[in-house]
Design an enzyme around this catalytic site. Structure first.
Site, PDB file in Angstrom:
ATOM      1  N   GLU A  89       0.868  -1.169   0.000  1.00  0.00           N
ATOM      2  CA  GLU A  89       0.000   0.000   0.000  1.00  0.00           C
ATOM      3  C   GLU A  89       0.900   1.213   0.000  1.00  0.00           C
ATOM      4  O   GLU A  89       1.722   1.381   0.896  1.00  0.00           O
ATOM      5  CB  GLU A  89      -0.863   0.034   1.264  1.00  0.00           C
ATOM      6  CG  GLU A  89      -2.083  -0.851   1.216  1.00  0.00           C
ATOM      7  CD  GLU A  89      -2.903  -0.717   2.490  1.00  0.00           C
ATOM      8  OE1 GLU A  89      -2.668   0.226   3.269  1.00  0.00           O
ATOM      9  OE2 GLU A  89      -3.765  -1.564   2.714  1.00  0.00           O
TER      10      GLU A  89
ATOM     11  N   ASP B  58      -6.304   9.176   9.893  1.00  0.00           N
ATOM     12  CA  ASP B  58      -5.014   8.656  10.335  1.00  0.00           C
ATOM     13  C   ASP B  58      -4.571   9.221  11.674  1.00  0.00           C
ATOM     14  O   ASP B  58      -4.890  10.351  12.022  1.00  0.00           O
ATOM     15  CB  ASP B  58      -3.949   8.965   9.277  1.00  0.00           C
ATOM     16  CG  ASP B  58      -4.076   8.043   8.089  1.00  0.00           C
ATOM     17  OD1 ASP B  58      -3.943   6.820   8.284  1.00  0.00           O
ATOM     18  OD2 ASP B  58      -4.348   8.531   6.980  1.00  0.00           O
TER      19      ASP B  58
ATOM     20  N   TYR C  12     -10.809  -4.648   3.186  1.00  0.00           N
ATOM     21  CA  TYR C  12      -9.938  -4.192   4.268  1.00  0.00           C
ATOM     22  C   TYR C  12     -10.803  -4.071   5.515  1.00  0.00           C
ATOM     23  O   TYR C  12     -11.685  -3.222   5.575  1.00  0.00           O
ATOM     24  CB  TYR C  12      -9.341  -2.844   3.871  1.00  0.00           C
ATOM     25  CG  TYR C  12      -8.243  -2.285   4.768  1.00  0.00           C
ATOM     26  CD1 TYR C  12      -8.327  -2.345   6.157  1.00  0.00           C
ATOM     27  CD2 TYR C  12      -7.130  -1.662   4.205  1.00  0.00           C
ATOM     28  CE1 TYR C  12      -7.328  -1.814   6.951  1.00  0.00           C
ATOM     29  CE2 TYR C  12      -6.124  -1.118   5.003  1.00  0.00           C
ATOM     30  CZ  TYR C  12      -6.235  -1.200   6.374  1.00  0.00           C
ATOM     31  OH  TYR C  12      -5.266  -0.661   7.170  1.00  0.00           O
TER      32      TYR C  12
END
Lengths: 403, 280
Positions: free
Chosen positions: B52, B63, B178
């Site tokens: 990734e 994040d 994911y």
């Protein structure tokens, strides 16, 4: 008023105003904002919710706020008859309380037990801390570390009200970073937390919800102007950061095509450089904080920092409904610089005995240009959306006065 | 899905081999373009099965601090979308097998022009996209153009994605799914492995896609526990490690923010160590 070609029907069921708005959030938040949307729709249909909100707006916030004929200012500028919508007289000193009361009632209704918010200048933070205290809910306010330093009186007010202040140092430590950090908190505490967004931006349903709660401003102006003058105003002026006070004033008039509408952005040190916060006049469409709208950004789609003398306007985005109203041309988006806002700030204090916040000082700076070009029977309403107590220290600094 | 991509091939090969996949994340241009490219090239040699590559963004809302700082370092070093795509193109000169997925946020792509972006990404040798802030409700924005261009569009499912919502998330997902192991941001809280395995099992009743688990995974033991499962419950098909890697980059910068000479070697060691978690 919901005719087919009305400008007041938006957003659509996916939160779009034209191509703007929408729901651009991480998957973890998607179920939450869908739940919020449903809860808000139900609250809207519930007369008890409206009744409680109206009671608080009247007896706690002090609404309706006055519509005041600024006689000396009108005389001084020598044109339009200028009215101030006195939203600076609300409890907590700005229009922010209108939205916070609505959202905290919704939080309570949804069974949420913890409140978070972002704040720039601290006006929204103070309003959130206020309603959280009133409803006995723990409250955390995210504020850029730079702003915590610049706005110490508001930081102290929030602490007195029982809120926890989290200075945000990530990114560049300003309002947009505070919003990032609030979103990070929300995504981590999904079960119990309600995020009270302060401006008419963010993922659907926030832009519509904040607008609805702020529209009390425009609805009152309609009634008050009918009472004072027997007709609707000819023009409306409000300052724009994210755009919540402006959309609150404008929205009830969008279908009255004879009413000219002006939104005033912060031009900072001038639109030609990068030191401004005028997303509509100096930005491009993009996607940030859950919605598509005009953003200050570089050639690679990285978000730029806004600059304004007013910490409440230096956000690099703008509510998506404003982005749409710009594109269709219903609202004129103009701007005023730091220097022009400071001049207007001083003028208002001396002529009207009202110390305005630096945010509406931008609106006033435009009124100063516009009013003299208009006839004496032209009715102009400017939203005086906040009071200037919080700004006296920074204004003194700009004027070179030691306190 | 009719696409047979590098991602599909890799997962089917690993299945035949009987082991899970290690997915590694780095941010393109962190700490600078040259070192970042050197790390990228070394990933497969040290045991990364899928890469990734983060497209740095000024406002990475999903994040945690480690990846935020990585983005800041990359942007301060002048990283752009064009440079990121060029990194992929150069990577493909020597490696035609390792699947590479670009991960990031929508605005830089929107600004680039989604149609042009998916075309250029495909040409550069990108296999899939993970774009955190484009939910299935907005599939026409990027997901459908990406599929059209022959890219896998990999979606995230989270602990808040319940059975009712899961089909919507799976609808246009391909390559792998994911699974975000915690409610929260990257690299902060450690996942509760038992809880993760149950959710992976739940998801696997609804899809035949490989399921990768990420967010908060930092050690070889966690990697092993997630892909191995327990006697009662099967493991995941892949594990994603990101923050732990970019934190190692951060820890190997000097006071001026310049990479120390041992940086690449230290990252390589970490990757090998993590890879040992899926090979035992």
């Amino acid at each position: 008023m919901t005719t087919a070609n009305s400008l007041m029907n938006g957003p659509d069921d996916r939160g779009h105003f034209g191509k703007y708005g929408g729901r651009f959030v991480a998957e973890t938040l998607m179920p939450l904002i869908l739940e919020l949307e449903q809860a808000y729709d139900e609250a809207n249909q519930d007369p008890e919710f409206q009744k409680e909100l109206n009671y608080l707006l009247t007896h706690y916030a002090g609404r309706p706020s006055a519509l005041y004929h600024a006689e000396r200012l009108s005389e001084h500028l020598g044109g339009a008859k200028i009215y101030f919508k006195r939203d600076e007289l609300n409890h907590t000193g700005s229009h922010k309380i209108n939205n916070c009361l609505g959202q905290i009632l919704l939080a309570k209704r949804m069974g949420k037990t913890r409140i978070i918010a972002e704040t720039g200048a601290g006006q929204h933070g103070v309003a959130v801390a206020t309603v959280a205290a009133r409803f006995n809910l723990p409250c955390t306010v995210f504020m850029g570390a730079t702003d915590v330093e610049r706005q110490s009186p508001n930081v102290f007010r929030m602490k007195l009200l029982g809120a926890e202040i989290r200075p945000v140092t990530s990114g560049r430590g300003t309002l947009k970073d505070a919003m990032n950090e609030a979103l990070r908190d929300w995504v981590t505490n999904v079960d119990d937390t309600f995020y009270i967004i302060g401006t008419a931006a963010g993922p659907h349903p926030y832009p519509a919800m904040v607008r609805d709660f702020q529209s009390v401003i425009g609805r009152e102006v309609r009634e008050q102007m009918m009472e004072a003058e027997g007709r609707l105003p000819d023009s409306l002026v409000a300052c724009i950061g994210g755009g919540s006070n402006a959309i609150g004033l404008f929205h009830p008039f969008l279908d009255d095509r004879d009413v000219d509408i002006y939104g005033v952005e912060a031009a900072g040190r001038g639109l030609e450089g990068n030191e401004h916060a005028a997303s509509l006049n100096g930005g491009e469409p993009g996607v940030l904080h859950g919605n598509r709208t005009y953003l200050l950004q570089d050639d690679d789609g990285q978000i730029l920092e806004g600059h304004s003398i007013s910490a409440g306007l230096d956000y690099p985005g703008i509510g998506p409904e404003h982005a749409w109203l710009k594109d269709i041309g219903r609202v004129n988006y103009v701007s005023a610089t730091d220097v022009e806002a400071l001049d207007a700030f001083k003028m208002c204090s001396k002529l009207e005995g009202i110390i305005p916040a630096l945010e509406p000082s931008h609106a006033l700076a435009y009124v100063k240009q516009l009013a003299p070009t208009l006839p004496k029977d032209h009715l102009l309403v400017m939203n005086l959306c906040g009071r200037g107590d919080k700004d006296v220290f920074s204004v003194a600094e700009h004027l070179g006065v030691e306190m | 899905m009719t696409i047979t991509s590098r991602i599909d091939r890799r997962f089917s090969d690993l299945k035949a081999e009987g082991r899970g996949a290690l997915v590694t994340f780095i941010t393109a241009g962190d700490p600078n373009l040259d070192i970042s490219f050197e790390i990228l090239k070394s990933l497969p040699k040290n045991g990364a099965d899928v890469i990734e590559l983060g497209m740095p963004f000024s406002d990475p809302m999903a994040d945690g601090p480690a990846i935020q700082l990585a983005s800041e370092r990359a942007l301060a070093g002048g990283q752009t979308m064009a440079k990121t795509l060029d990194m992929v193109r150069r990577f493909r000169e020597d490696d035609d097998d390792t699947p590479l997925v670009l991960m990031g946020y929508y605005n830089p792509i929107y600004h680039y022009g989604p149609e042009q972006f998916v075309k250029d990404a495909k040409t550069a040798g990108v296999d899939g996209l993970i774009v955190v802030d484009v939910p299935p409700e907005a599939d026409e924005e990027l997901c459908l153009p990406a599929i059209q261009a022959g890219l896998n569009f990999i979606r995230l499912a989270t602990p808040t994605t319940d059975d009712e919502r899961l089909p919507k998330v799976l609808e246009n997902t391909s390559g792998f799914l994911y699974y975000v192991s915690v409610t929260g941001i990257t690299g902060v809280n450690a996942p509760d492995i038992a809880d993760v395995l149950q959710n992976v099992a739940r998801i696997k009743t609804k899809t035949s896609l490989p399921v990768a688990v990420g967010f908060g995974v930092k050690s070889a033991e966690q990697v092993r526990a997630i892909v191995s499962g327990t006697d009662e419950i099967a493991g995941a098909d892949a594990v994603v490690v990101g923050s732990a890697i970019v934190r190692t980059i951060e820890e190997n910068l000097d006071e001026q923010g310049q990479p120390k000479s041992e940086l690449v070697e230290t990252v390589n060691k970490l990757i090998s160590e993590l890879a040992s978690g899926i090979r035992t």
